[in-house]
Design an enzyme around this catalytic site. Structure first.
Site, short mmCIF file in Angstrom:
data_model
loop_
_atom_site.label_atom_id
_atom_site.label_comp_id
_atom_site.label_asym_id
_atom_site.label_seq_id
_atom_site.Cartn_x
_atom_site.Cartn_y
_atom_site.Cartn_z
N GLY A 193 -3.53 -12.44 -7.77
CA GLY A 193 -3.92 -12.79 -6.41
C GLY A 193 -2.70 -13.14 -5.57
CB THR B 278 -3.45 -2.59 5.71
OG1 THR B 278 -2.62 -3.04 4.66
CG2 THR B 278 -2.64 -2.13 6.89
N GLY C 68 -6.88 -8.77 -13.30
CA GLY C 68 -7.86 -7.67 -13.41
C GLY C 68 -8.29 -7.19 -12.05
CB CYS D 239 -0.89 0.05 1.24
SG CYS D 239 -1.53 -1.53 1.77
CG ASP E 21 -3.32 -10.23 3.61
OD1 ASP E 21 -4.28 -9.64 4.12
OD2 ASP E 21 -2.57 -9.71 2.75
CB ILE F 241 -1.97 -5.90 -7.57
CG1 ILE F 241 -2.07 -5.94 -6.03
CG2 ILE F 241 -0.52 -5.73 -8.02
CD1 ILE F 241 -1.28 -7.04 -5.36
CD GLU G 68 -22.24 21.00 -4.49
OE1 GLU G 68 -23.26 21.63 -4.20
OE2 GLU G 68 -21.19 21.57 -4.85
NE ARG H 218 -9.63 -15.71 -13.55
CZ ARG H 218 -9.36 -16.63 -12.64
NH1 ARG H 218 -8.76 -17.75 -12.99
NH2 ARG H 218 -9.68 -16.42 -11.38
P1 NDP Z 1 -7.23 -9.74 -6.66
O1 NDP Z 1 -7.88 -10.88 -6.01
O2 NDP Z 1 -7.78 -8.36 -6.49
O3 NDP Z 1 -7.16 -9.99 -8.23
C1 NDP Z 1 -6.59 -11.15 -8.76
C2 NDP Z 1 -6.85 -11.12 -10.25
O4 NDP Z 1 -6.18 -12.20 -10.87
C3 NDP Z 1 -8.32 -11.26 -10.59
O5 NDP Z 1 -8.60 -10.42 -11.67
C4 NDP Z 1 -8.43 -12.72 -10.97
O6 NDP Z 1 -9.47 -12.96 -11.87
C5 NDP Z 1 -7.11 -12.95 -11.64
N1 NDP Z 1 -6.63 -14.32 -11.61
C6 NDP Z 1 -6.46 -15.13 -10.54
N2 NDP Z 1 -5.93 -16.31 -10.92
C7 NDP Z 1 -5.76 -16.25 -12.25
C8 NDP Z 1 -5.26 -17.15 -13.22
N3 NDP Z 1 -4.83 -18.37 -12.88
N4 NDP Z 1 -5.24 -16.76 -14.52
C9 NDP Z 1 -5.68 -15.54 -14.87
N5 NDP Z 1 -6.16 -14.65 -14.00
C10 NDP Z 1 -6.21 -14.99 -12.70
O7 NDP Z 1 -5.70 -9.85 -6.25
P2 NDP Z 1 -4.48 -8.86 -6.37
O8 NDP Z 1 -3.31 -9.73 -6.62
O9 NDP Z 1 -4.76 -7.76 -7.31
O10 NDP Z 1 -4.39 -8.25 -4.91
C11 NDP Z 1 -4.34 -9.12 -3.78
C12 NDP Z 1 -5.14 -8.57 -2.64
O11 NDP Z 1 -4.43 -7.49 -2.05
C13 NDP Z 1 -6.47 -7.96 -3.07
O12 NDP Z 1 -7.49 -8.92 -3.06
C14 NDP Z 1 -6.70 -6.88 -2.06
O13 NDP Z 1 -7.45 -7.41 -1.01
C15 NDP Z 1 -5.32 -6.50 -1.60
N6 NDP Z 1 -4.95 -5.20 -2.19
C16 NDP Z 1 -5.63 -4.10 -1.80
C17 NDP Z 1 -5.33 -2.88 -2.34
C18 NDP Z 1 -6.10 -1.68 -1.91
O14 NDP Z 1 -6.74 -1.73 -0.88
N7 NDP Z 1 -6.08 -0.60 -2.68
C19 NDP Z 1 -4.27 -2.71 -3.32
C20 NDP Z 1 -3.64 -3.95 -3.68
C21 NDP Z 1 -3.96 -5.14 -3.13
P3 NDP Z 1 -11.03 -13.07 -11.41
O15 NDP Z 1 -11.44 -11.69 -11.04
O16 NDP Z 1 -11.70 -13.57 -12.65
O17 NDP Z 1 -11.04 -14.03 -10.29
#
Ligand code: NDP
Length: 468
Positions: free
Chosen positions: A265, A314, A178, A48, A306, A181, A444, A201
């Site tokens: 993820g 966080t 998507g 973050c 986590d 991050i 507003e 995806r």
């Molecule tokens: P997310 O869970 O947000 O996103 C993971 C992405 O990867 C999704 O789009 C998912 O698709 C895709 N995915 C997962 N597995 C595969 C695969 N095998 N092939 C293709 N695509 C795949 O995880 P992040 O890594 O972005 O972030 C991790 C966590 O950290 C978040 O869940 C969040 O809680 C936290 N975070 C919070 C932030 C904030 O508060 N601003 C900033 C960064 C992280 P699908 O959607 O289809 O499942």
């Protein structure tokens, strides 16, 4: 603590572990904490905080452009990546120091080492080989980026941890995923001048967010020049003889790029932690299941943050830490409340959200009134930027409760934090209508959307004239 070296041994020095260790030490208990990397954990060291600093850095080109509309001539600008990295590293070091200081001031014993469980009351400190016993043990080891081992060529890709230490800014990048991050880094790299492509995806980025926000952000990112490919995945990665890599996708594309970042993820950080030695159960993905008080299946072993795979944020880990301390050390059983958590995505424009999406609310409440405003923020009347801001309130028609709020635009994260209070408190739309506006602000709109834009009945939108 009859006969134990410590009252509490915390494994993991991230936001949750440090807060718990500091609070319990502050109660006069004997506390040890071990961290294998740097104190502060993912959020402070490689998440973050540095991410937000990068977001600020990447916003300057638009600020420079916008300045012209207000009469400023900014002139030529240049960007120095290594200067940003050095400044970021200095700030992170300062914050890490504060975390350590908080622990030592409270009287905790700090180990800079990996720690593993030997049995349910014994912890091995890897660096020295010493073992210590503890009455209570808290596991707060967090997670790490999914390396996507099934992807041929995954070792040629980077993950978010690496993005904070790239020796030089790539000319182009392909980001897979998507979620938070992927979307945040796509905007960061694009803002810093990197040719950026995002590959996801699913049908639309940010699967867990409100559909209007997802579509609106996608359109805005594309209008800025970020290429977004949906319904495809990377199937193979190879290095190019000329440098960089080439990704083959399920849609038959060959994407040449300097760098590929996987943002797919995060996985719980439990490998090799010795959980089996202590009889701590894990779920299929290595996460540690806990009861509503954050207690594992072993009575004196707890887990927060986590690693429990509840809500990976966080402030949630910190809240869970506070509840753990109340339960285990203050004789005041407290369950963390995971309902209605506000969150922000630091995309550009930013997203702030709290409560239910339209689709989730339609399932939960049937009939909804939706209030939605899409407008050009005042700043952009002179800057000339075409970007629109969006605000959306989801109201349950039967009792008028506001059950969700979704914002996209400047300071959306700040607005989500404030909106989280009335929504968590269960206020109804009439309370919003009775509230006087602050003028001239964007916020507003939140108290002046008097008529619903459309309704949702049995999952169908009724009366939606579009507009976004
Ligand atoms: P997310 O869970 O947000 O996103 C993971 C992405 O990867 C999704 O789009 C998912 O698709 C895709 N995915 C997962 N597995 C595969 C695969 N095998 N092939 C293709 N695509 C795949 O995880 P992040 O890594 O972005 O972030 C991790 C966590 O950290 C978040 O869940 C969040 O809680 C936290 N975070 C919070 C932030 C904030 O508060 N601003 C900033 C960064 C992280 P699908 O959607 O289809 O499942």
């Amino acid at each position: 603590m009859a006969g134990y070296d410590f009252d509490l041994f915390v494994i993991g020095g991230g936001s949750g572990g440090v807060r718990a260790g500091r609070l319990v030490a502050g109660l006069g208990k004997k506390v040890a904490i071990a961290e294998e990397s740097r104190y502060g954990g993912t959020c402070v060291i490689r998440g973050c905080v540095p991410k937000k600093l990068f977001v600020y850095a990447s916003q300057f080109p638009e600020h420079f452009e916008d300045a012209a509309g207000f009469g400023w001539n900014v002139g030529d600008t240049t960007f120095d990546w290594s200067k940003l990295i050095a400044a970021k590293d200095a700030e992170i070091a300062r914050l890490e120091g504060l975390y350590r200081k908080g622990l030592s001031n409270a009287g905790a014993t700090i180990f800079d080492s990996r720690a593993e469980l030997v049995d349910s009351h014994t912890v091995l400190v890897r660096k020295t080989g010493e073992t210590f016993t503890a009455d209570q043990i808290l596991i707060a080891v967090g997670g790490r980026p999914n390396p996507h081992l099934a992807l041929p060529g995954h070792e040629l890709c980077i993950v978010s941890d690496d993005a904070f230490h790239l020796e030089k800014l790539p000319g182009s990048i392909l980001i897979a995923g998507g979620g938070y991050i992927a979307v945040e880094f796509a905007n960061i790299f694009h803002g810093l001048g990197v040719e950026t492509t995002l590959i996801y995806r699913g049908l639309e980025i940010l699967s867990r967010f409100d559909r209007d926000i997802r579509r609106h952000l996608h359109q805005t990112m594309e209008a800025k020049g970020i290429k977004i490919i949906c319904k495809e995945v990377i199937e193979n990665v190879e290095s190019r003889s000329a440098g960089g890599v080439v990704a083959s996708t399920s849609g038959g594309r060959q994407l040449d790029t300097d760098q590929i970042m996987l943002a797919l993820g995060r996985n719980p950080n439990t490998t090799g932690l010795g959980l089996e030695n202590a009889g701590v159960e894990t779920s299929h993905n290595g996460a540690i299941p806990v009861d509503p008080y954050s207690r594992t299946n072993v009575d004196n072993i707890w887990a927060i943050g986590d690693v429990t795979n509840r809500v990976e944020l966080t402030p949630v880990a910190i809240h869970e830490a506070i509840c753990f301390v109340e339960t285990a050390f203050r004789n005041n059983p407290a369950q963390p409340d995971h309902e209605c958590i506000a969150t922000a995505v630091f995309s550009q424009p930013e997203i702030g959200t709290v409560g239910l999406t339209e689709d989730a609310a339609a399932e939960a409440f049937g009939k909804l009134d939706i209030y939605r405003a899409v407008f050009r923020p005042m700043r952009h009347t002179l800057s000339g930027r075409q970007e629109k801001m969006m605000m959306k309130l989801i109201v349950s028609a039967s009792d008028r409760k506001v059950v969700g709020a979704h914002i996209m635009g400047p300071d959306a994260g700040e607005l989500a934090q404030v909106l989280a209070i009335p929504i968590k408190a269960g206020l109804d739309k009439d309370a919003f209508d009775r509230t006087m506006a602050v003028h001239p602000t964007a916020a507003e709109e939140l108290v002046t959307m008097y008529e619903p834009t459309y309704q949702v009945v049995d999952g169908e939108r009724v009366g939606d004239l579009g507009g976004i």
